[in-house]
Design a protein around this motif. Structure first.
Motif, PDB file in Angstrom:
ATOM      1  N   LYS A 107      49.036-107.783  89.072  1.00  0.00           N
ATOM      2  CA  LYS A 107      50.426-108.189  88.843  1.00  0.00           C
ATOM      3  C   LYS A 107      50.498-109.481  88.038  1.00  0.00           C
ATOM      4  CE  LYS A 107      51.465-107.818  93.260  1.00  0.00           C
ATOM      5  NZ  LYS A 107      52.210-107.774  94.540  1.00  0.00           N
ATOM      6  N   ARG A 108      49.612-110.418  88.323  1.00  0.00           N
ATOM      7  CA  ARG A 108      49.629-111.684  87.581  1.00  0.00           C
ATOM      8  C   ARG A 108      49.318-111.462  86.107  1.00  0.00           C
ATOM      9  NH1 ARG A 108      46.533-114.083  90.678  1.00  0.00           N
ATOM     10  NH2 ARG A 108      44.547-113.743  89.603  1.00  0.00           N
ATOM     11  N   TYR A 110      54.440-103.045  92.029  1.00  0.00           N
ATOM     12  CA  TYR A 110      55.038-103.643  93.221  1.00  0.00           C
ATOM     13  C   TYR A 110      55.300-102.576  94.286  1.00  0.00           C
ATOM     14  CZ  TYR A 110      55.627-108.395  91.513  1.00  0.00           C
ATOM     15  OH  TYR A 110      55.383-109.677  91.078  1.00  0.00           O
ATOM     16  N   LYS A 169      52.177-101.924  96.122  1.00  0.00           N
ATOM     17  CA  LYS A 169      51.587-103.162  96.642  1.00  0.00           C
ATOM     18  C   LYS A 169      50.199-103.409  96.025  1.00  0.00           C
ATOM     19  CE  LYS A 169      54.065-103.247 101.061  1.00  0.00           C
ATOM     20  NZ  LYS A 169      55.047-102.205 100.674  1.00  0.00           N
ATOM     21  N   SER A 220      47.268-108.927  93.641  1.00  0.00           N
ATOM     22  CA  SER A 220      47.926-110.025  92.918  1.00  0.00           C
ATOM     23  C   SER A 220      47.304-110.220  91.534  1.00  0.00           C
ATOM     24  CB  SER A 220      47.813-111.322  93.723  1.00  0.00           C
ATOM     25  OG  SER A 220      46.451-111.656  93.951  1.00  0.00           O
ATOM     26  N   HIS A 237      52.340-110.017  84.448  1.00  0.00           N
ATOM     27  CA  HIS A 237      53.368-111.032  84.214  1.00  0.00           C
ATOM     28  C   HIS A 237      53.064-111.803  82.921  1.00  0.00           C
ATOM     29  CE1 HIS A 237      54.180-111.206  88.841  1.00  0.00           C
ATOM     30  NE2 HIS A 237      54.713-110.145  88.268  1.00  0.00           N
ATOM     31  N   GLY A 271      55.270-102.456  85.900  1.00  0.00           N
ATOM     32  CA  GLY A 271      55.478-103.551  86.846  1.00  0.00           C
ATOM     33  C   GLY A 271      56.172-103.093  88.123  1.00  0.00           C
ATOM     34  N   PHE A 272      57.234-102.320  87.991  1.00  0.00           N
ATOM     35  CA  PHE A 272      57.924-101.802  89.173  1.00  0.00           C
ATOM     36  C   PHE A 272      56.977-100.943  90.015  1.00  0.00           C
ATOM     37  CE2 PHE A 272      61.894-102.766  86.835  1.00  0.00           C
ATOM     38  CZ  PHE A 272      62.587-103.404  87.859  1.00  0.00           C
TER      39      PHE A 272
END
Length: 333
Positions: A261-262, A252, A255, A258, A265, A248-249
């Protein structure tokens, strides 16, 4: 090989009589494949915690000379019904898998989609054989473990199928959405998940739910102290979760999209919920209902991990109307 090609050609000509399925229909069928592959693992857990694993003591028949329960007095009717019901659900899984194969074949999807679609019915047949071996060996703990791990593998493959169905069939090389090192880290998290699952099946193998409650012929259990196995299981989980947090880090930092990343999550939230269920199980004596929820959670975490893996590469969205070539062959490779 030539015979198989001829048979497949006949199969394609037959499915051509069916209506052309929309992309939405194909995705719905692929999603049903995920649900059924994971769902039968949950019903298998219900069989185990109710002690119904030998409700049908033979395979493929339920009792010698009968494919259905016959109300044998020494086998409780409830156990017969639960085990036979689980066997019947295999047909639901096969039907969902077959419907997916027919849909993507009729739509002339690319070979990658067809390959994963065919894995669904073939894998289900393999699972049925493993299930039969489990029954015939009297529910040996390691056969039950293999049965569950293969179920989770089928959930992984079904999830990849779902996302491949939504991708374009236009001949093109897939495009990475994250750096190669992060895709490798995602793959490593999948390997860590496999370790968590295998360790979890060993906990089950030494735990209180053997699948059958016979006093005369008790089910052989794994002869390792369960506390030791629980700690090993939890350590694998910590490593798996640490990899996901690190991923996750990194996502991010670069970049990432989304979408990736979603999905990550959602995956981390599921892993945390699954961890909570495991803790409650441990401190409450492994109640039956939580076993079913824990198996469902394992399937959800497996599907979510596969979804993150799938998001690391893309071919672009599929056409709304599936393309067909003039010769009726799959478009794309």
């Amino acid at each position: 090989m030539l015979l198989l090609r001829k048979l497949y050609g006949v199969f394609r000509r037959l499915v051509d009589y069916l209506p052309l399925p929309s992309l939405r229909t194909q995705r719905i069928l692929a999603f049903i494949a995920i649900v059924t592959q994971g769902g039968i693992a949950v019903t298998g857990a219900v069989v185990r915690v109710t002690g119904s694993g030998l409700g049908c003591p033979t395979w493929p028949q339920c009792f010698p000379g009968s494919f259905t329960p016959v109300g044998v007095s020494e086998v409780p009717v409830l156990h017969q019904a639960v085990e036979f019901g689980n066997r019947l659900l295999t047909f639901v899984v096969v039907l969902a898998a077959a419907a997916t194969v027919v849909a993507v074949t009729r739509a002339r999807r690319r070979r990658g989609v067809l390959f994963f679609a065919w894995l669904m019915p073939l894998g289900t047949v393999v699972q049925a054989v493993i299930g039969g071996f489990t029954v015939l060996t009297g529910l040996l703990w390691w056969t039950v473990a293999v049965h569950l791990v293969v179920s989770m593998a089928m959930v992984w493959l079904a999830t990849l199928l779902y996302f491949k169905v939504g991708e374009s069939d236009v001949p093109s090389q897939s495009v990475p959405t994250v750096p190669g090192a992060l895709r490798a880290l995602t793959g490593l998290s999948g390997i860590a998940l496999a370790g968590v699952l295998i360790a979890g099946t060993m906990v089950t193998g030494a735990g209180p739910h053997a699948g059958d409650k016979s006093i005369q012929e008790p089910v052989p259990r794994l002869g390792i102290e369960i506390v030791t196995l629980v700690h090993a299981h939890s350590q694998f989980l910590v490593g798996y979760l640490a990899l996901l947090v690190g991923l996750g880090f990194a996502l991010y930092a670069v970049k990432a999209s989304s979408t990736v990343k979603r999905r990550l999550h959602v995956l981390i939230a599921l892993v945390l919920a699954q961890s909570l269920i495991g803790l409650v199980q441990y401190f409450t004596g492994v109640p039956e209902v939580l076993v079913a929820f824990h198996v469902a959670g394992a399937g959800a975490c497996t599907a979510a991990t596969a979804a993150v893996w799938a998001a690391c590469r893309t071919r672009g969205p599929a056409e709304v109307a599936p393309m067909e070539s003039t010769e009726g062959v799959a478009v794309g490779a």
